[in-house]
Design an enzyme around this catalytic site. Sequence first.
Site, PDB file in Angstrom:
ATOM      1  N   ASP A  11       0.858  -1.178   0.000  1.00  0.00           N
ATOM      2  CA  ASP A  11       0.000   0.000   0.000  1.00  0.00           C
ATOM      3  C   ASP A  11       0.900   1.237   0.000  1.00  0.00           C
ATOM      4  OD1 ASP A  11      -2.124   1.707   0.129  1.00  0.00           O
ATOM      5  OD2 ASP A  11      -2.964   0.917   1.992  1.00  0.00           O
ATOM      6  N   ASP A 105      -2.685   2.351  -6.153  1.00  0.00           N
ATOM      7  CA  ASP A 105      -1.624   2.376  -5.140  1.00  0.00           C
ATOM      8  C   ASP A 105      -1.642   1.176  -4.201  1.00  0.00           C
ATOM      9  OD1 ASP A 105      -4.024   3.101  -3.978  1.00  0.00           O
ATOM     10  OD2 ASP A 105      -3.135   4.574  -2.632  1.00  0.00           O
ATOM     11  N   GLU A 106      -2.303   0.094  -4.603  1.00  0.00           N
ATOM     12  CA  GLU A 106      -2.466  -1.024  -3.668  1.00  0.00           C
ATOM     13  C   GLU A 106      -2.547  -2.332  -4.449  1.00  0.00           C
ATOM     14  OE1 GLU A 106      -5.619  -2.210  -0.090  1.00  0.00           O
ATOM     15  OE2 GLU A 106      -6.033  -0.524  -1.424  1.00  0.00           O
TER      16      GLU A 106
END
Length: 400
Positions: A11, A105-106
């Site tokens: 993350d 973003d993960e």
Amino acid sequence: MRSVPSIIHLDMDAFFAAVEQASKPSLRGKPVIVGGLGGRGVVSTASYEARKFGVHSAMPMAQARRLCPNAAFLTGRFEAYRANSEIVMALLRERSPLVEPLSLDEAFVDLEAGPYGPALAGATPAEGAQLVLALAEDLRADIVAHTGLTASVGAAASKLMAKIASEQAKPDGLVLIEPGSERAVLAPMPVRALPGIGPATEQALRRAGLTTVADLADAGFEELVALLGKAHGAGVFQMALGWDERPVVPDRDAKSVSVEDTFEVDLADRDRILREIDHLAARCVRRLRAAGRSGRTVVLKVRRFDFSTLTRSETLRGPTDDPEVIGATARRLAMQVDVTGGVRLLGVGVAQLADYTQEDLFAQLEREERGRFRRRPSGRPRKRPRPPDRPSAAGGRART
């Protein structure tokens, strides 16, 4: 469940704000808030410097300005975020072909499927854990070197526990949960720590005296099913015990396509609301076609003046990407919603996606249905033509 913590969850830290800070040296170390800058805008991402003032994502931008008036307020640059995301995802795929992106973003990564899979498979639990730690630290260093951004990583034997670990690692950290320790790690956590438990479920559990994950595990399967229903109760019980055998699925397919708008002033006029829904439906269809998809279920989202949020949906007779069909369906759904007092947000989405479309048939039927309520100059209603035979799913036009 695995004996080696070979699933990692990555993350990126305050991703949008961090990209802005990395590209503008003057913003480094200062509070940065990214989101809608209008009076009705909301915070998308706040840097950790801004979070110290109480700013967080989904907060109204006006409140963020009151809490942190000296922050840099930015609208965001999606292309810059996507470019950095592509770099990070490429670094993940160097470690394994099994990368499951959850957002820009993960992502989850299954290290057993990558170059170090044989070494992990032949290692003792202790050796495997040390190798995973080394791989994760190497990954985090590579991300900093290629983007200037930091990431938090959790490693565990399941996706559930890897996600829990990455939350504990924030910001800019690495946490590994040893296989076999899942229940002990989860036990003291509040019930909201488990994915899928929102405010309503939390209140139902609290009324029953269940406030921690240990309480859920002790309550047992039957009590949780009685409280939450069969599917949800069974899932919560399994998570409370740390059970999760879900595989990492690469390039996870989108389940829906949607767009929404928050308005500067509450909309109270129904005709204006219907016009906005037409615009949203057209934007939704553009995204749908860009993805080469069609869908059967049209979903309308309405957030009213008092922040209560309602959703309505209708499933069509077959998948379509026709803007007239989707727009007309969304308007029908809007007529079911009480808009007295005004509407703050509207959204239109399409779910049950497919790779083919039957829009020719359903667009024609939709137009015929609408034509029944129009009058000819003579005042007589239009005669509704007999609809064509329904094609099978296999007969839908293939996408190329």
